[in-house]
Design an enzyme around this catalytic site. Structure first.
Site, mmCIF file in Angstrom:
data_model
loop_
_atom_site.group_PDB
_atom_site.id
_atom_site.type_symbol
_atom_site.label_atom_id
_atom_site.label_comp_id
_atom_site.label_asym_id
_atom_site.label_seq_id
_atom_site.Cartn_x
_atom_site.Cartn_y
_atom_site.Cartn_z
ATOM 1 N N ARG A 167 0.829 -1.221 0.000
ATOM 2 C CA ARG A 167 0.000 0.000 0.000
ATOM 3 C C ARG A 167 0.861 1.268 0.000
ATOM 4 N NH1 ARG A 167 -2.379 -3.412 -1.323
ATOM 5 N NH2 ARG A 167 -4.180 -4.440 -0.437
ATOM 6 N N SER A 218 -10.538 0.024 4.066
ATOM 7 C CA SER A 218 -9.808 -0.302 5.300
ATOM 8 C C SER A 218 -9.138 0.960 5.816
ATOM 9 C CB SER A 218 -8.735 -1.349 5.019
ATOM 10 O OG SER A 218 -9.350 -2.545 4.641
ATOM 11 N N GLU A 295 -4.152 3.696 6.475
ATOM 12 C CA GLU A 295 -4.099 3.470 5.029
ATOM 13 C C GLU A 295 -4.786 4.651 4.330
ATOM 14 O OE1 GLU A 295 -5.056 -0.544 3.747
ATOM 15 O OE2 GLU A 295 -5.903 0.235 1.882
HETATM 16 C C1 FAD Z 1 -15.597 0.361 -0.013
HETATM 17 C C2 FAD Z 1 -14.121 0.511 -0.277
HETATM 18 C C3 FAD Z 1 -13.340 -0.618 -0.452
HETATM 19 C C4 FAD Z 1 -11.962 -0.496 -0.695
HETATM 20 N N1 FAD Z 1 -11.223 -1.626 -0.876
HETATM 21 C C5 FAD Z 1 -9.906 -1.522 -1.155
HETATM 22 C C6 FAD Z 1 -9.115 -2.688 -1.390
HETATM 23 O O1 FAD Z 1 -9.602 -3.814 -1.375
HETATM 24 N N2 FAD Z 1 -7.800 -2.525 -1.653
HETATM 25 C C7 FAD Z 1 -7.217 -1.291 -1.704
HETATM 26 O O2 FAD Z 1 -6.005 -1.201 -1.965
HETATM 27 N N3 FAD Z 1 -7.935 -0.170 -1.482
HETATM 28 C C8 FAD Z 1 -9.257 -0.250 -1.212
HETATM 29 N N4 FAD Z 1 -9.991 0.882 -0.984
HETATM 30 C C9 FAD Z 1 -9.322 2.195 -0.953
HETATM 31 C C10 FAD Z 1 -9.311 2.926 -2.318
HETATM 32 O O3 FAD Z 1 -10.306 2.411 -3.158
HETATM 33 C C11 FAD Z 1 -7.956 2.809 -3.013
HETATM 34 O O4 FAD Z 1 -6.959 3.342 -2.191
HETATM 35 C C12 FAD Z 1 -7.966 3.530 -4.369
HETATM 36 O O5 FAD Z 1 -6.891 3.040 -5.137
HETATM 37 C C13 FAD Z 1 -7.867 5.044 -4.269
HETATM 38 O O6 FAD Z 1 -7.997 5.590 -5.583
HETATM 39 P P1 FAD Z 1 -8.732 6.986 -5.824
HETATM 40 O O7 FAD Z 1 -8.680 7.288 -7.272
HETATM 41 O O8 FAD Z 1 -10.068 6.992 -5.196
HETATM 42 O O9 FAD Z 1 -7.746 7.963 -5.052
HETATM 43 P P2 FAD Z 1 -8.139 9.264 -4.200
HETATM 44 O O10 FAD Z 1 -8.797 8.827 -2.941
HETATM 45 O O11 FAD Z 1 -8.854 10.244 -5.042
HETATM 46 O O12 FAD Z 1 -6.688 9.819 -3.874
HETATM 47 C C14 FAD Z 1 -5.794 9.085 -3.071
HETATM 48 C C15 FAD Z 1 -4.384 9.668 -3.274
HETATM 49 O O13 FAD Z 1 -3.947 9.326 -4.589
HETATM 50 C C16 FAD Z 1 -3.473 10.493 -5.239
HETATM 51 N N5 FAD Z 1 -3.717 10.341 -6.665
HETATM 52 C C17 FAD Z 1 -4.908 10.119 -7.275
HETATM 53 N N6 FAD Z 1 -4.724 10.056 -8.610
HETATM 54 C C18 FAD Z 1 -3.403 10.237 -8.835
HETATM 55 C C19 FAD Z 1 -2.598 10.299 -10.010
HETATM 56 N N7 FAD Z 1 -3.128 10.177 -11.238
HETATM 57 N N8 FAD Z 1 -1.265 10.513 -9.873
HETATM 58 C C20 FAD Z 1 -0.716 10.666 -8.641
HETATM 59 N N9 FAD Z 1 -1.427 10.631 -7.495
HETATM 60 C C21 FAD Z 1 -2.757 10.420 -7.594
HETATM 61 C C22 FAD Z 1 -4.318 11.616 -4.644
HETATM 62 O O14 FAD Z 1 -3.711 12.888 -4.859
HETATM 63 C C23 FAD Z 1 -4.347 11.198 -3.184
HETATM 64 O O15 FAD Z 1 -3.159 11.613 -2.541
HETATM 65 C C24 FAD Z 1 -11.365 0.790 -0.755
HETATM 66 C C25 FAD Z 1 -12.169 1.934 -0.590
HETATM 67 C C26 FAD Z 1 -13.527 1.796 -0.362
HETATM 68 C C27 FAD Z 1 -14.371 3.033 -0.207
#
Ligand code: FAD
Length: 302
Positions: A167, A218, A295
Site C-alpha cells: 500500500r 480499510s 491506510e
Molecule cells: C468500499 C471501499 C473498499 C476499498 N477496498 C480496497 C481494497 O480492497 N484494496 C485497496 O487497496 N484499497 C481499497 N480501498 C481504498 C481505495 O479504493 C484505493 O486506495 C484507491 O486506489 C484510491 O484511488 P482513488 O482514485 O479513489 O484515489 P483518491 O482517494 O482520489 O486519492 C488518493 C491519493 O492518490 C493520489 N492520486 C490520485 N490520482 C493520482 C494520479 N493520477 N497521480 C498521482 N497521485 C494520484 C491523490 O492525490 C491522493 O493523494 C477501498 C475503498 C472503499 C471506499
C-alpha cells in the site's frame, strides 16, 4: 492548452466527490477531462504559487471539514484506452476507474486483474497507493507509466520507478502525477475470469459496507506477518479483539461487520473520524503494544 484563474470554479463542495461523504469545499476547483487539461491545471497552480491537490475517485480520503486551500483538480481523463492484443498489454488514462481495467480485461479474456474487482477509485489513485486485494496489487501488473514530474517534464517511467511496497509507492513522498499506465495481462478464459470476479464481489459485499454508506475502505494498514508466517496480519482482527466494534465518536462509528472500517453514519465530520481513529490506535497500543498506521489519507487541516 492554457488556463486562467477565471476558468476555475470556486468554493466547490467536495463531500459528494469522496466516498466518505464528508469534508468542506475546494477553494478553487477544476474538472480535467483530458490529459492536456490536467497538465494545464497543474501548470496554472504552479504558476500562481497555489497549493494543489489531485483528486481521483476520492475513495481513500478524509477531507478536512474546513475544506482545501488552493486548487483541487479532479482527474476525469479518459483519452487513452489502448489494447495490444498480441502482447496482451492495456494502456489507460489515469482518470479511468480501476474497475474499467477489470471489466475490459474480462471482456478481452485477459487475466491478472480480477483480484481488483470492486476496488473503487481511479487508475492513478491505485498506483499512488499500490492498491490491491486477495494477494495481488497494482505493482504486479504495471509495466510502466507516463508521469508528470515536479519540474513540469513528462516522462515514461518503469515499474521500478515507483518503489512499490505494501500500500505504498514513491508518489506518497514525491509529488509526481500519473497521466497514464500500461499493464501486462495474461491469457485467460472469459468464463473463469467472470466467475472469479463474481466470487470476489460477493465476498466484498458480505463484509464491506454498502456503497451508500460513507467510508474509505480499510482505515488502517494490515500488520507485518508474524515470524514464520507469510501473510500479513489483518488489522481488522486486532481491532476486533481490542473491542473496536463497540466504538464510535460523533457521527463516526466502527462498522459492525468489519472492525477496520470506520463509517460515516450520515453526519460525521472529518474531525469525528480522526478522533475515533486516534481512540482506536490508543486502544490497540494499550492492549497489544501495536502501533497502527493509517491506510486512508487525511487531506487539509483536521
Ligand atoms: C468500499 C471501499 C473498499 C476499498 N477496498 C480496497 C481494497 O480492497 N484494496 C485497496 O487497496 N484499497 C481499497 N480501498 C481504498 C481505495 O479504493 C484505493 O486506495 C484507491 O486506489 C484510491 O484511488 P482513488 O482514485 O479513489 O484515489 P483518491 O482517494 O482520489 O486519492 C488518493 C491519493 O492518490 C493520489 N492520486 C490520485 N490520482 C493520482 C494520479 N493520477 N497521480 C498521482 N497521485 C494520484 C491523490 O492525490 C491522493 O493523494 C477501498 C475503498 C472503499 C471506499
Amino acid at each position: 492548452m492554457n488556463l486562467s484563474i477565471d476558468s476555475l470554479k470556486r468554493n466547490v463542495p467536495l463531500k459528494n466527490l469522496v466516498t466518505f461523504k464528508l469534508g468542506g469545499p475546494a477553494e478553487y476547483f477544476y474538472e480535467a477531462t483530458s490529459t492536456d487539461a490536467l497538465l494545464a491545471a497543474i501548470a496554472l497552480a504552479r504558476h500562481e504559487g497555489m497549493p494543489w491537490f489531485l483528486l481521483g475517485g476520492g475513495s481513500n480520503l478524509v477531507v478536512a471539514d474546513e475544506g482545501l486551500e488552493g486548487l483541487v483538480v479532479h482527474n476525469l481523463t479518459t483519452d487513452l484506452k489502448r489494447v495490444d492484443h498480441e502482447s496482451r498489454q492495456i494502456s489507460l488514462s489515469s482518470g479511468l476507474e480501476l474497475e474499467f481495467l477489470v471489466e475490459l480485461a474480462h471482456q478481452l479474456g485477459m487475466s491478472g486483474v480480477e483480484s481488483f474487482a470492486g476496488i473503487p477509485g481511479s487508475i492513478g489513485g491505485a498506483i499512488y497507493g499500490n492498491a490491491g486485494a486477495y494477494g495481488r496489487s497494482i505493482a504486479d501488473v504495471l509495466i510502466d507509466a507516463q508521469v508528470l514530474f515536479p519540474d513540469g517534464s513528462v516522462q515514461t517511467v518503469p515499474n521500478a520507478f515507483f518503489q512499490f511496497d505494501y500500500r505504498n509507492s514513491r508518489l506518497k513522498s514525491e509529488p509526481h502525477i500519473v497521466l497514464s499506465a500500461r499493464f501486462q495481462l495474461e491469457p485467460g478464459n472469459r468464463d473463469e475470469i467472470k466467475a472469479r470476479i463474481d466470487d470476489i464481489i460477493e465476498q466484498r459485499h458480505s463484509k464491506h459496507p454498502p456503497y451508500e454508506i460513507g467510508c474509505a475502505g480499510s482505515f488502517f494498514k494490515n500488520l507485518p506477518p508474524l515470524p514464520g508466517e507469510e501473510r500479513r496480519r489483518a488489522a481488522g482482527s486486532v481491532l476486533e479483539q481490542a473491542g473496536a466494534k463497540q466504538m464510535a465518536y460523533g457521527g463516526a462509528k466502527v462498522f459492525d461487520k468489519h472492525a477496520n472500517f470506520i463509517i460515516n453514519e450520515g453526519q460525521a465530520t472529518a474531525s469525528d473520524v480522526k478522533h475515533l481513529a486516534e481512540m482506536l490506535k490508543q486502544k490497540v497500543l494499550k492492549d497489544f503494544g501495536i502501533e497502527l498506521s493509517e491506510e486512508v489519507l487525511y487531506v487539509g487541516r483536521i
